[in-house]
Design a protein around this motif. Structure first.
Motif, PDB file in Angstrom:
ATOM      1  N   TYR A  58       0.810  -1.223   0.000  1.00 19.79           N
ATOM      2  CA  TYR A  58       0.000   0.000   0.000  1.00 19.79           C
ATOM      3  C   TYR A  58       0.844   1.273   0.000  1.00 19.79           C
ATOM      4  O   TYR A  58       0.343   2.364  -0.182  1.00 19.79           O
ATOM      5  CB  TYR A  58      -0.896   0.037   1.269  1.00 19.79           C
ATOM      6  CG  TYR A  58      -0.134  -0.271   2.552  1.00 19.79           C
ATOM      7  CD1 TYR A  58       0.700   0.677   3.147  1.00 19.79           C
ATOM      8  CD2 TYR A  58      -0.229  -1.525   3.160  1.00 19.79           C
ATOM      9  CE1 TYR A  58       1.418   0.395   4.291  1.00 19.79           C
ATOM     10  CE2 TYR A  58       0.489  -1.814   4.316  1.00 19.79           C
ATOM     11  CZ  TYR A  58       1.303  -0.858   4.878  1.00 19.79           C
ATOM     12  OH  TYR A  58       2.016  -1.143   6.018  1.00 19.79           O
ATOM     13  N   ALA A  99       9.501   7.637   9.954  1.00 22.17           N
ATOM     14  CA  ALA A  99      10.684   7.406   9.114  1.00 22.17           C
ATOM     15  C   ALA A  99      10.504   6.110   8.333  1.00 22.17           C
ATOM     16  O   ALA A  99      10.083   5.100   8.886  1.00 22.17           O
ATOM     17  CB  ALA A  99      11.939   7.322   9.986  1.00 22.17           C
ATOM     18  N   THR A 129       7.378   6.686  14.624  1.00 23.89           N
ATOM     19  CA  THR A 129       7.158   5.404  13.971  1.00 23.89           C
ATOM     20  C   THR A 129       8.346   5.173  13.054  1.00 23.89           C
ATOM     21  O   THR A 129       8.555   5.894  12.084  1.00 23.89           O
ATOM     22  CB  THR A 129       5.773   5.358  13.275  1.00 23.89           C
ATOM     23  OG1 THR A 129       5.662   4.129  12.560  1.00 23.89           O
ATOM     24  CG2 THR A 129       5.505   6.527  12.343  1.00 23.89           C
ATOM     25  N   ASN A 152       1.922  -0.555  13.331  1.00 21.74           N
ATOM     26  CA  ASN A 152       0.616  -1.146  13.027  1.00 21.74           C
ATOM     27  C   ASN A 152       0.703  -2.631  12.694  1.00 21.74           C
ATOM     28  O   ASN A 152       1.687  -3.079  12.101  1.00 21.74           O
ATOM     29  CB  ASN A 152      -0.019  -0.410  11.835  1.00 21.74           C
ATOM     30  CG  ASN A 152      -0.414   1.011  12.184  1.00 21.74           C
ATOM     31  OD1 ASN A 152      -0.545   1.357  13.351  1.00 21.74           O
ATOM     32  ND2 ASN A 152      -0.629   1.839  11.175  1.00 21.74           N
ATOM     33  N   ASP A 154      -1.726  -3.706  10.831  1.00 24.00           N
ATOM     34  CA  ASP A 154      -2.247  -3.439   9.482  1.00 24.00           C
ATOM     35  C   ASP A 154      -3.473  -4.248   9.065  1.00 24.00           C
ATOM     36  O   ASP A 154      -4.420  -3.701   8.521  1.00 24.00           O
ATOM     37  CB  ASP A 154      -1.153  -3.556   8.405  1.00 24.00           C
ATOM     38  CG  ASP A 154      -0.359  -2.260   8.279  1.00 24.00           C
ATOM     39  OD1 ASP A 154      -0.851  -1.214   8.745  1.00 24.00           O
ATOM     40  OD2 ASP A 154       0.756  -2.278   7.749  1.00 24.00           O
ATOM     41  N   ILE A 224      -5.331   4.677   0.970  1.00 22.74           N
ATOM     42  CA  ILE A 224      -5.160   5.667  -0.091  1.00 22.74           C
ATOM     43  C   ILE A 224      -4.508   4.877  -1.224  1.00 22.74           C
ATOM     44  O   ILE A 224      -3.333   4.492  -1.121  1.00 22.74           O
ATOM     45  CB  ILE A 224      -4.245   6.833   0.361  1.00 22.74           C
ATOM     46  CG1 ILE A 224      -4.820   7.523   1.600  1.00 22.74           C
ATOM     47  CG2 ILE A 224      -4.039   7.828  -0.779  1.00 22.74           C
ATOM     48  CD1 ILE A 224      -3.914   8.618   2.192  1.00 22.74           C
TER      49      ILE A 224
HETATM   50  N1  SAM Z   1       7.814   2.796   8.313  1.00 18.96           N
HETATM   51  C1  SAM Z   1       7.112   2.724   9.519  1.00 18.96           C
HETATM   52  C2  SAM Z   1       6.326   1.452   9.667  1.00 18.96           C
HETATM   53  O1  SAM Z   1       5.794   0.960   8.687  1.00 18.96           O
HETATM   54  O2  SAM Z   1       6.225   0.984  10.796  1.00 18.96           O
HETATM   55  C3  SAM Z   1       6.214   3.898   9.777  1.00 18.96           C
HETATM   56  C4  SAM Z   1       5.481   4.590   8.722  1.00 18.96           C
HETATM   57  S1  SAM Z   1       4.169   3.741   7.946  1.00 18.96           S
HETATM   58  C5  SAM Z   1       3.884   4.823   6.644  1.00 18.96           C
HETATM   59  C6  SAM Z   1       2.814   3.854   9.073  1.00 18.96           C
HETATM   60  C7  SAM Z   1       1.490   3.291   8.636  1.00 18.96           C
HETATM   61  O3  SAM Z   1       0.877   4.142   7.688  1.00 18.96           O
HETATM   62  C8  SAM Z   1       1.453   1.939   7.983  1.00 18.96           C
HETATM   63  O4  SAM Z   1       1.598   0.891   8.902  1.00 18.96           O
HETATM   64  C9  SAM Z   1       0.070   1.961   7.358  1.00 18.96           C
HETATM   65  O5  SAM Z   1      -0.884   1.472   8.286  1.00 18.96           O
HETATM   66  C10 SAM Z   1      -0.166   3.436   7.077  1.00 18.96           C
HETATM   67  N2  SAM Z   1      -0.167   3.702   5.631  1.00 18.96           N
HETATM   68  C11 SAM Z   1       0.910   3.772   4.816  1.00 18.96           C
HETATM   69  N3  SAM Z   1       0.550   3.975   3.545  1.00 18.96           N
HETATM   70  C12 SAM Z   1      -0.803   4.055   3.531  1.00 18.96           C
HETATM   71  C13 SAM Z   1      -1.773   4.242   2.511  1.00 18.96           C
HETATM   72  N4  SAM Z   1      -1.440   4.359   1.227  1.00 18.96           N
HETATM   73  N5  SAM Z   1      -3.082   4.274   2.852  1.00 18.96           N
HETATM   74  C14 SAM Z   1      -3.426   4.129   4.150  1.00 18.96           C
HETATM   75  N6  SAM Z   1      -2.550   3.942   5.149  1.00 18.96           N
HETATM   76  C15 SAM Z   1      -1.258   3.896   4.854  1.00 18.96           C
END
Ligand code: SAM
Ligand code: DTB
Ligand code: SF4
Length: 318
Positions: A58, A99, A129, A152, A154, A224
Motif C-alpha cells: 500500500y 521514518a 514510527t 501497526n 495493518d 489511499i
Molecule cells: N515505516 C514505519 C512502519 O511501517 O512501521 C512507519 C510509517 S508507515 C507509513 C505507518 C502506517 O501508515 C502503515 O503501517 C500503514 O498502516 C499506514 N499507511 C501507509 N501507507 C498508507 C496508505 N497508502 N493508505 C493508508 N494507510 C497507509
C-alpha cells in the motif's frame, strides 16, 4: 473491571447488527469512557522519506515501487523543531514523526532521540514510527521522553502475507512487546479497504484486542490507493463497512483513542461525522500526512466548529 473477552462469533455478531443499533452501542460505549465533545489533534511529519526497503503493497514510500516519490535523508533537527512549533501553534497536542526504515540505523538514531527530546520540551506529546525496534532502542526512546510508538499490525495475519513479505507479523508483535515493556504507550492499528474480507477485518480487530493490553491509541486508516503500488486499482470499500469497522473497534476497545487516520481527504464531512458518531475521537491535523494529502487545516477547523468539538488541551512547555 476486567476487559471483556472477544471471539470470532461475538465480533462477527457486532458487525452484523443493524447499522443504527451498532452506532447506538458504539456511541453509548464512547460516552461512558470519553467526553464526546473532545477531539484529539495529532500532527504528522515525515522526518525520513522514501526508498524504504520494505515492500508494503500500500505504501508510497516503499523502494520496491515507482510512485514518483523523491528519496530524502533524515531531516535536520532544527527544521523538525520549527515544524513542531508550527503544529503546536495550530493546536496539535501530539507531534508524530515517521521514518521510512526497516529499523532505525545506528548512525541516525541519536538524532531521532534528540528530536524526541526537543519536541517534548515544546510541551507536545511525542510519537515516532520508525519500523522494527529492539529492546535497547525502545528503552532509549523512553529515556528521552517518548510518549507513544506507532507500529501497526495493518490487517489479519492471513491477509498480511498478501500485503507484506519483507517483515513478518511476528516481528511486528515483537516490536509491540518491546515498546510495551519499555512503558511507552502503544499506538497500533491498521488499514481498512485493501481488498481484505470482513472475515479479515474481524481477525485483525481480534489481534488488537487480544494484545496483552489494548493499545492506548488505535489508528484506523482507509487505504489511499497510490499510483505505482500493487494496490493502486483496489476498489474502494463501501463507506458503511468502514464506519461499521470504527464502531466495532470502539465497542471492543472502549478506552482506546480511535484515530480516523489516512483517507480523510477523500471523505465527505458527513462521512467523517458518522465516523465520529461511531467513536472516532482523534485525527491527524495538518495539510499532509507523511507524503499523502490530508484535509486543509482551515477545513478541519470548520468541521470541528460544525460538530461542536473542542480540541483536547495541550500541555505547557517545559
Ligand atoms: N515505516 C514505519 C512502519 O511501517 O512501521 C512507519 C510509517 S508507515 C507509513 C505507518 C502506517 O501508515 C502503515 O503501517 C500503514 O498502516 C499506514 N499507511 C501507509 N501507507 C498508507 C496508505 N497508502 N493508505 C493508508 N494507510 C497507509
Ligand atoms: C498511521 O497509522 N497512519 C499514519 C501514521 N500512522 C504514521 C500514516 C499514514 C500514511 C499515509 C500515506 C502517506 O502519507 O504516505
Ligand atoms: Fe516502509 Fe513503513 Fe511504508 Fe512499509 S509502511 S514501506 S515499512 S515506510
Amino acid at each position: 473491571m476486567l476487559n471483556q473477552t472477544w471471539n470470532h462469533g461475538s465480533v462477527q455478531a457486532l458487525y452484523e447488527l443493524p447499522f443504527l443499533e451498532l452506532l447506538y452501542q458504539a456511541q453509548s460505549v464512547h460516552r461512558q469512557n470519553f467526553d464526546n465533545e473532545k477531539m484529539e489533534l495529532c500532527t504528522l511529519l515525515s522526518v525520513k522519506t522514501g526508498a524504504c526497503p520494505e515492500d508494503c503493497a500500500y505504501c508510497p514510500q516503499s523502494g520496491h515501487y515507482k510512485t514518483g516519490l523523491e528519496k530524502e535523508k533524515l531531516m535536520d533537527v532544527n527544521l523538525v523543531v520549527s515544524q513542531a512549533k508550527q503544529a503546536k501553534a495550530q493546536g496539535a497536542k501530539r507531534f508524530c514523526m515517521g521514518a521510512a526504515w526497516k529499523n532505525p540505523p545506528k548512525k541516525d538514531f541519536p538524532k531521532v532521540l534528540e528530536m524526541v527530546k526537543k519536541v517534548k520540551e515544546l510541551g507536545l506529546e511525542a510519537c515516532v514510527t520508525l519500523g522494527t525496534l529492539d529492546q535497547d532502542q525502545a528503552k532509549a526512546l523512553k529515556e528521552n521522553g517518548l510518549d507513544y510508538y506507532n507500529h501497526n499490525l495493518d490487517t489479519s495475519p492471513e491477509y498480511y502475507e498478501e500485503i507484506i513479505t519483507t517483515r513478518t507479523y511476528q516481528e511486528r508483535l515483537n516490536t509491540l512487546e518491546n515498546v510495551r515493556d519499555a512503558e511507552i504507550n502503544v499506538c497500533c492499528g491498521g488499514i481498512i479497504g485493501m481488498g481484505e474480507s470482513r472475515e479479515d477485518r474481524v481477525k485483525f480487530l481480534l489481534q488488537l484486542v487480544n494484545l496483552p493490553k489494548h493499545p492506548e491509541s488505535v489508528p484506523i486508516n482507509r487505504l489511499i490507493a497510490t499510483k505505482g503500488t500493487p494496490l493502486e486499482n483496489v476498489k474502494q470499500l463501501d463507506d458503511f463497512e468502514f464506519i461499521r469497522t470504527i464502531a466495532v473497534a470502539r465497542v471492543m476497545m472502549p478506552k482506546s483513542k480511535l484515530r480516523l487516520s489516512a483517507g480523510r481527504d477523500d471523505m465527505s464531512e458527513t462521512m467523517q461525522a458518522l465516523c465520529y458518531m461511531a467513536g472516532a475521537n482523534s485525527i491527524f491535523f495538518g495539510d499532509t500526512l507523511l507524503t499523502a494529502s490530508n484535509p486543509e487545516t482551515h477545513a478541519d477547523m470548520q468541521l470541528m466548529k460544525k460538530m461542536g468539538f473542542k480540541r483536547e488541551a495541550q500541555k505547557d512547555a517545559c
